[in-house]
Design a protein around this motif. Structure first.
Motif, PDB file in Angstrom:
ATOM      1  N   LYS A 111      -7.549 -21.501 -34.325  1.00 19.04           N
ATOM      2  CA  LYS A 111      -6.435 -22.430 -34.130  1.00 19.04           C
ATOM      3  C   LYS A 111      -5.071 -21.765 -34.302  1.00 19.04           C
ATOM      4  O   LYS A 111      -4.231 -21.800 -33.407  1.00 19.04           O
ATOM      5  N   LEU A 112      -4.826 -21.166 -35.468  1.00 21.71           N
ATOM      6  CA  LEU A 112      -3.485 -20.648 -35.756  1.00 21.71           C
ATOM      7  C   LEU A 112      -3.094 -19.459 -34.888  1.00 21.71           C
ATOM      8  O   LEU A 112      -2.020 -19.467 -34.286  1.00 21.71           O
ATOM      9  N   TYR A 113      -3.938 -18.428 -34.833  1.00 21.02           N
ATOM     10  CA  TYR A 113      -3.570 -17.262 -34.042  1.00 21.02           C
ATOM     11  C   TYR A 113      -3.315 -17.623 -32.577  1.00 21.02           C
ATOM     12  O   TYR A 113      -2.285 -17.251 -32.021  1.00 21.02           O
ATOM     13  N   PRO A 114      -4.241 -18.344 -31.923  1.00 16.32           N
ATOM     14  CA  PRO A 114      -3.961 -18.677 -30.515  1.00 16.32           C
ATOM     15  C   PRO A 114      -2.708 -19.539 -30.350  1.00 16.32           C
ATOM     16  O   PRO A 114      -1.960 -19.358 -29.391  1.00 16.32           O
ATOM     17  N   SER A 115      -2.468 -20.457 -31.292  1.00 14.67           N
ATOM     18  CA  SER A 115      -1.257 -21.286 -31.223  1.00 14.67           C
ATOM     19  C   SER A 115      -0.007 -20.431 -31.304  1.00 14.67           C
ATOM     20  O   SER A 115       0.931 -20.597 -30.511  1.00 14.67           O
ATOM     21  N   HIS A 116       0.011 -19.509 -32.243  1.00 11.62           N
ATOM     22  CA  HIS A 116       1.185 -18.648 -32.414  1.00 11.62           C
ATOM     23  C   HIS A 116       1.400 -17.753 -31.197  1.00 11.62           C
ATOM     24  O   HIS A 116       2.536 -17.555 -30.758  1.00 11.62           O
ATOM     25  N   ALA A 117       0.317 -17.230 -30.640  1.00 15.23           N
ATOM     26  CA  ALA A 117       0.443 -16.378 -29.455  1.00 15.23           C
ATOM     27  C   ALA A 117       0.967 -17.174 -28.259  1.00 15.23           C
ATOM     28  O   ALA A 117       1.863 -16.723 -27.543  1.00 15.23           O
ATOM     29  N   LEU A 118       0.437 -18.365 -28.058  1.00 15.91           N
ATOM     30  CA  LEU A 118       0.889 -19.215 -26.957  1.00 15.91           C
ATOM     31  C   LEU A 118       2.371 -19.547 -27.120  1.00 15.91           C
ATOM     32  O   LEU A 118       3.158 -19.402 -26.182  1.00 15.91           O
ATOM     33  N   LEU A 119       2.752 -19.959 -28.316  1.00 15.48           N
ATOM     34  CA  LEU A 119       4.151 -20.322 -28.548  1.00 15.48           C
ATOM     35  C   LEU A 119       5.089 -19.133 -28.410  1.00 15.48           C
ATOM     36  O   LEU A 119       6.187 -19.264 -27.869  1.00 15.48           O
ATOM     37  N   ALA A 120       4.663 -17.974 -28.870  1.00 17.17           N
ATOM     38  CA  ALA A 120       5.510 -16.787 -28.741  1.00 17.17           C
ATOM     39  C   ALA A 120       5.771 -16.468 -27.283  1.00 17.17           C
ATOM     40  O   ALA A 120       6.898 -16.144 -26.891  1.00 17.17           O
ATOM     41  N   GLU A 121       4.736 -16.586 -26.454  1.00 19.95           N
ATOM     42  CA  GLU A 121       4.918 -16.315 -25.035  1.00 19.95           C
ATOM     43  C   GLU A 121       5.732 -17.404 -24.352  1.00 19.95           C
ATOM     44  O   GLU A 121       6.640 -17.126 -23.577  1.00 19.95           O
ATOM     45  N   TRP A 122       5.399 -18.657 -24.651  1.00 18.10           N
ATOM     46  CA  TRP A 122       6.077 -19.769 -23.988  1.00 18.10           C
ATOM     47  C   TRP A 122       7.540 -19.854 -24.406  1.00 18.10           C
ATOM     48  O   TRP A 122       8.437 -19.883 -23.573  1.00 18.10           O
ATOM     49  N   LEU A 123       7.792 -19.888 -25.698  1.00 17.83           N
ATOM     50  CA  LEU A 123       9.167 -20.019 -26.164  1.00 17.83           C
ATOM     51  C   LEU A 123       9.951 -18.726 -25.979  1.00 17.83           C
ATOM     52  O   LEU A 123      11.176 -18.745 -25.893  1.00 17.83           O
ATOM     53  N   GLY A 124       9.239 -17.605 -25.885  1.00 19.38           N
ATOM     54  CA  GLY A 124       9.901 -16.334 -25.644  1.00 19.38           C
ATOM     55  C   GLY A 124      10.270 -16.129 -24.192  1.00 19.38           C
ATOM     56  O   GLY A 124      10.896 -15.138 -23.838  1.00 19.38           O
TER      57      GLY A 124
END
Length: 184
Positions: free
Chosen positions: A147-160
């Motif tokens: 849950k956490l790692y994939p969420s953080h990776a998705l958000l980093a790419e999307w918001l980045g």
């Protein structure tokens, strides 16, 4: 029941995207719809919902999440990202290694669509294979890895503002709906 207004530690935080983790349960759905109905979430700010599939949910949960996704996207214009942990082969300096990543999935079973979600425990098996050990009370890796790692990776790419997860082993040629196109 009213959620009331949101209070921010710093006023400029009100302009940042609000990300809501959606568990797939009734309470999570109630909060999501109340926040959307009261205007606390706005698509123009970049607000979105995240659902991290573990591949071990009850079949009814998958149906419920799919219904909520459709309603939140169609009725309120709020993006709803359904994603899951995966591993990919990566090469660096001639060495291949397996690394953790995520993939965005459609709200249909993988048996019906190759871009659909997995629901038979495959993600747990892939996580255990990748880390080489079972989760235990001293190493609670299910939440962290699924849950956490994939969420953080998705958000980093999307918001980045990057193009999305193509570097992590998957991508789509389309840019909207149906076949994928980055974030759908």
């Amino acid at each position: 029941m009213s959620l009331g207004g949101l209070r921010y530690r710093h006023p400029e935080h009100s302009d940042l995207p609000h990300i809501v983790s959606f568990s797939g349960g009734r309470s999570s759905a109630a909060l999501a719809f109340m926040a959307a109905e009261e205007g606390l979430l706005r698509s123009e700010r970049g607000d979105a919902f995240l659902f991290a599939n573990t591949s071990a949910e009850h079949p009814g949960t998958y149906e419920f999440v799919a219904e909520c996704k459709v309603r939140l996207e169609n009725d309120y214009g709020l993006p709803f990202f359904w994603f899951e942990f995966c591993t990919v082969e990566d090469a660096w300096r001639g060495e291949y290694c397996r690394k953790a990543s995520y993939r965005l999935v459609k709200p249909v079973p993988i048996e019906d669509d190759p871009d659909g979600y997995r629901s038979s425990g495959e993600l747990f098996e892939e996580m255990v294979s990748h880390q080489g050990m079972l989760p235990n009370p001293h190493s609670r890796t299910c939440t962290a890895k699924l849950k956490l790692y994939p969420s953080h990776a998705l958000l980093a790419e999307w918001l980045g503002g990057t193009a999305g997860p193509a570097h992590s082993g998957h991508h789509w040629d389309e840019t909207t709906g149906g076949g994928g196109g980055g974030f759908f």
